[in-house]
Design a protein around this motif. Structure first.
Motif, PDB file in Angstrom:
ATOM      1  N   VAL A   1       0.863  -1.187   0.000  1.00 27.40           N
ATOM      2  CA  VAL A   1       0.000   0.000   0.000  1.00 27.40           C
ATOM      3  C   VAL A   1       0.896   1.233   0.000  1.00 27.40           C
ATOM      4  O   VAL A   1       1.579   1.514   0.990  1.00 27.40           O
ATOM      5  N   ASN A   2       0.900   1.949  -1.112  1.00 30.58           N
ATOM      6  CA  ASN A   2       1.675   3.187  -1.221  1.00 30.58           C
ATOM      7  C   ASN A   2       0.795   4.355  -0.770  1.00 30.58           C
ATOM      8  O   ASN A   2      -0.061   4.830  -1.521  1.00 30.58           O
ATOM      9  N   ASN A   3       1.024   4.790   0.459  1.00 31.03           N
ATOM     10  CA  ASN A   3       0.177   5.808   1.056  1.00 31.03           C
ATOM     11  C   ASN A   3       0.929   7.094   1.403  1.00 31.03           C
ATOM     12  O   ASN A   3       0.327   8.153   1.503  1.00 31.03           O
ATOM     13  N   ALA A   4       2.243   7.022   1.579  1.00 31.41           N
ATOM     14  CA  ALA A   4       3.011   8.187   2.020  1.00 31.41           C
ATOM     15  C   ALA A   4       2.880   9.335   1.020  1.00 31.41           C
ATOM     16  O   ALA A   4       2.920   9.129  -0.197  1.00 31.41           O
ATOM     17  N   GLY A   5       2.723  10.549   1.537  1.00 30.81           N
ATOM     18  CA  GLY A   5       2.626  11.716   0.668  1.00 30.81           C
ATOM     19  C   GLY A   5       2.292  12.951   1.475  1.00 30.81           C
ATOM     20  O   GLY A   5       1.964  12.870   2.664  1.00 30.81           O
ATOM     21  N   TYR A   6       2.384  14.097   0.839  1.00 31.40           N
ATOM     22  CA  TYR A   6       2.022  15.349   1.504  1.00 31.40           C
ATOM     23  C   TYR A   6       1.518  16.338   0.467  1.00 31.40           C
ATOM     24  O   TYR A   6       1.672  16.126  -0.746  1.00 31.40           O
ATOM     25  N   VAL A   7       0.899  17.422   0.943  1.00 35.70           N
ATOM     26  CA  VAL A   7       0.351  18.472   0.085  1.00 35.70           C
ATOM     27  C   VAL A   7       1.266  19.697   0.135  1.00 35.70           C
ATOM     28  O   VAL A   7       1.617  20.167   1.220  1.00 35.70           O
ATOM     29  N   LEU A   8       1.632  20.199  -1.030  1.00 34.18           N
ATOM     30  CA  LEU A   8       2.339  21.475  -1.149  1.00 34.18           C
ATOM     31  C   LEU A   8       1.344  22.496  -1.666  1.00 34.18           C
ATOM     32  O   LEU A   8       0.694  22.268  -2.683  1.00 34.18           O
ATOM     33  N   ARG A   9       1.237  23.614  -0.965  1.00 38.95           N
ATOM     34  CA  ARG A   9       0.242  24.620  -1.354  1.00 38.95           C
ATOM     35  C   ARG A   9       0.922  25.923  -1.763  1.00 38.95           C
ATOM     36  O   ARG A   9       1.860  26.373  -1.124  1.00 38.95           O
ATOM     37  N   GLY A  10       0.395  26.516  -2.815  1.00 38.96           N
ATOM     38  CA  GLY A  10       0.881  27.797  -3.319  1.00 38.96           C
ATOM     39  C   GLY A  10       0.617  27.885  -4.809  1.00 38.96           C
ATOM     40  O   GLY A  10       0.474  26.856  -5.490  1.00 38.96           O
ATOM     41  N   PRO A  11       0.512  29.101  -5.367  1.00 43.28           N
ATOM     42  CA  PRO A  11       0.326  29.242  -6.813  1.00 43.28           C
ATOM     43  C   PRO A  11       1.481  28.580  -7.560  1.00 43.28           C
ATOM     44  O   PRO A  11       2.621  28.614  -7.094  1.00 43.28           O
ATOM     45  N   VAL A  12       1.195  28.017  -8.701  1.00 38.19           N
ATOM     46  CA  VAL A  12       2.237  27.340  -9.481  1.00 38.19           C
ATOM     47  C   VAL A  12       3.407  28.277  -9.749  1.00 38.19           C
ATOM     48  O   VAL A  12       4.581  27.886  -9.655  1.00 38.19           O
ATOM     49  N   THR A  13       3.101  29.542 -10.037  1.00 36.21           N
ATOM     50  CA  THR A  13       4.167  30.492 -10.364  1.00 36.21           C
ATOM     51  C   THR A  13       4.992  30.891  -9.151  1.00 36.21           C
ATOM     52  O   THR A  13       6.061  31.500  -9.304  1.00 36.21           O
ATOM     53  N   ALA A  14       4.532  30.545  -7.951  1.00 39.78           N
ATOM     54  CA  ALA A  14       5.288  30.888  -6.741  1.00 39.78           C
ATOM     55  C   ALA A  14       6.149  29.736  -6.240  1.00 39.78           C
ATOM     56  O   ALA A  14       6.915  29.902  -5.287  1.00 39.78           O
ATOM     57  N   LEU A  15       6.026  28.565  -6.857  1.00 38.98           N
ATOM     58  CA  LEU A  15       6.751  27.392  -6.387  1.00 38.98           C
ATOM     59  C   LEU A  15       8.188  27.413  -6.897  1.00 38.98           C
ATOM     60  O   LEU A  15       8.437  27.672  -8.077  1.00 38.98           O
ATOM     61  N   SER A  16       9.117  27.106  -6.028  1.00 36.90           N
ATOM     62  CA  SER A  16      10.514  27.009  -6.448  1.00 36.90           C
ATOM     63  C   SER A  16      10.774  25.639  -7.058  1.00 36.90           C
ATOM     64  O   SER A  16      10.017  24.681  -6.842  1.00 36.90           O
ATOM     65  N   ASP A  17      11.865  25.523  -7.798  1.00 38.01           N
ATOM     66  CA  ASP A  17      12.231  24.226  -8.369  1.00 38.01           C
ATOM     67  C   ASP A  17      12.446  23.200  -7.267  1.00 38.01           C
ATOM     68  O   ASP A  17      12.040  22.041  -7.400  1.00 38.01           O
ATOM     69  N   ASP A  18      13.088  23.605  -6.185  1.00 35.69           N
ATOM     70  CA  ASP A  18      13.353  22.672  -5.087  1.00 35.69           C
ATOM     71  C   ASP A  18      12.057  22.191  -4.449  1.00 35.69           C
ATOM     72  O   ASP A  18      11.933  21.006  -4.089  1.00 35.69           O
ATOM     73  N   GLU A  19      11.084  23.085  -4.311  1.00 38.63           N
ATOM     74  CA  GLU A  19       9.803  22.689  -3.723  1.00 38.63           C
ATOM     75  C   GLU A  19       9.069  21.703  -4.631  1.00 38.63           C
ATOM     76  O   GLU A  19       8.481  20.722  -4.142  1.00 38.63           O
ATOM     77  N   LEU A  20       9.101  21.956  -5.922  1.00 39.11           N
ATOM     78  CA  LEU A  20       8.468  21.037  -6.866  1.00 39.11           C
ATOM     79  C   LEU A  20       9.160  19.675  -6.860  1.00 39.11           C
ATOM     80  O   LEU A  20       8.501  18.635  -6.862  1.00 39.11           O
ATOM     81  N   ARG A  21      10.479  19.693  -6.855  1.00 41.55           N
ATOM     82  CA  ARG A  21      11.221  18.425  -6.844  1.00 41.55           C
ATOM     83  C   ARG A  21      10.883  17.612  -5.598  1.00 41.55           C
ATOM     84  O   ARG A  21      10.699  16.398  -5.666  1.00 41.55           O
ATOM     85  N   ALA A  22      10.829  18.293  -4.449  1.00 42.55           N
ATOM     86  CA  ALA A  22      10.537  17.586  -3.206  1.00 42.55           C
ATOM     87  C   ALA A  22       9.142  16.991  -3.223  1.00 42.55           C
ATOM     88  O   ALA A  22       8.921  15.862  -2.750  1.00 42.55           O
ATOM     89  N   GLN A  23       8.175  17.726  -3.778  1.00 38.34           N
ATOM     90  CA  GLN A  23       6.806  17.214  -3.866  1.00 38.34           C
ATOM     91  C   GLN A  23       6.744  15.965  -4.737  1.00 38.34           C
ATOM     92  O   GLN A  23       6.154  14.945  -4.359  1.00 38.34           O
TER      93      GLN A  23
END
Length: 279
Positions: free
Chosen positions: A81-103
């Motif tokens: 069961v693959n359940n691990a995960g989290y939500v990243l919140r913010g406008p797409v244009t405000a997300l950094s590359d590092d934040e996207l990669r981590a998500q």
């Protein structure tokens, strides 16, 4: 009795699923990123007090060595069961590359890492079930959760491909797609660093999510329903590929299938009483 490995068991759907399976007699490897947290310690204590065949083990889905070690220690696995995960919140244009990669590293690459470690054994034995916990977010891009929605879209597509690739070896791949449920995932939401209280899009964000909350004024669903759906997906050899859980998940699914993108946006805007979207 089945041997089941579950990721993300410190709280929420993962914890409830681990307890449900162990209490009915299955052997459960309940994995968490940090076994020393109060949540993980309490899960291990409940299992010990009840005499359950449940072991809490470290597994960080973003770490290859951690994944390999946990899977090897678990032994032959009948269901994953693959359940691990989290939500990243913010406008797409405000997300950094590092934040996207981590998500994506947790919600997508992490799932693939675990499947890559578990699937060979299932193929060898000619049997196994992989349950990927997706979301209604996979069906439509919710504003200010674009990264999270994108990971769930990707998970759905990967799961579809895996059904073709693993099905001939007797390995089933199914999705459980919850709607809005009262779990700790909302409390653990990560916010884009650039999306502070003074960000110009913050009022629009607040208006959308306040309207969404009002639409769920009767309360979010009982997360045990999702755990029950995961257990049912493991048990049923004829389980449908995508199991929607919750009235809102079914509503969005049906509306999305029957409407163009423009029509969908207008109807969601009307349902949430957001004139800008409803026009």
């Amino acid at each position: 009795m089945k041997s089941v490995l579950i990721t993300g068991c410190a709280s929420g759907f993962g914890r409830l699923t681990a307890m449900a399976l162990a209490r009915r007699g299955d052997r459960v490897c309940a994995t968490v990123r940090d076994p020393g947290t109060p949540e993980a310690v309490s899960l291990a204590k409940i299992a010990a007090d009840e005499g359950l065949d449940l072991e809490v083990r470290r597994l960080d889905v973003t770490d290859d060595d951690s994944v390999r070690t946990a899977v090897a220690a678990a032994g032959p696995i009948d269901a994953l069961v693959n359940n691990a995960g989290y939500v990243l919140r913010g406008p797409v244009t405000a997300l950094s590359d590092d934040e996207l990669r981590a998500q994506f590293d947790t919600n997508v690459f992490g799932v693939v890492r675990v499947i890559r470690a578990v699937a060979p054994g299932m193929r060898e034995r000619g049997a196994g079930t992989i349950v990927n916990v997706s979301s209604v977010a996979a069906l439509a891009g919710a504003p200010y959760e674009g990264a999270y929605c994108a990971t769930k879209h990707a998970l759905d597509a990967l799961s579809e491909a895996l059904r073709f690739e693993l099905g001939p070896y007797g390995v089933r791949v199914v999705l459980v797609a919850p709607g809005s449920f009262g779990t700790e995932i909302l409390a653990k939401t990560r916010w884009a660093a650039a999306f502070g209280p003074d960000h110009p899009e913050r009022p629009a964000h607040d208006a959308f999510w306040e309207a969404y909350a009002s639409a769920h004024a009767g309360g979010r669903g009982d997360p045990q329903q999702v755990a029950d759906a995961i257990v049912a997906a493991i048990d049923d050899p004829a389980a449908e590929f995508r199991r929607l859980v919750g009235a809102d998940a079914r509503f969005v699914h049906d509306l999305r299938r029957a409407r163009t993108q423009e029509e969908f946006e207008r109807e969601i805007g009307a349902a949430l009483a957001l004139p800008g979207l409803a026009s």
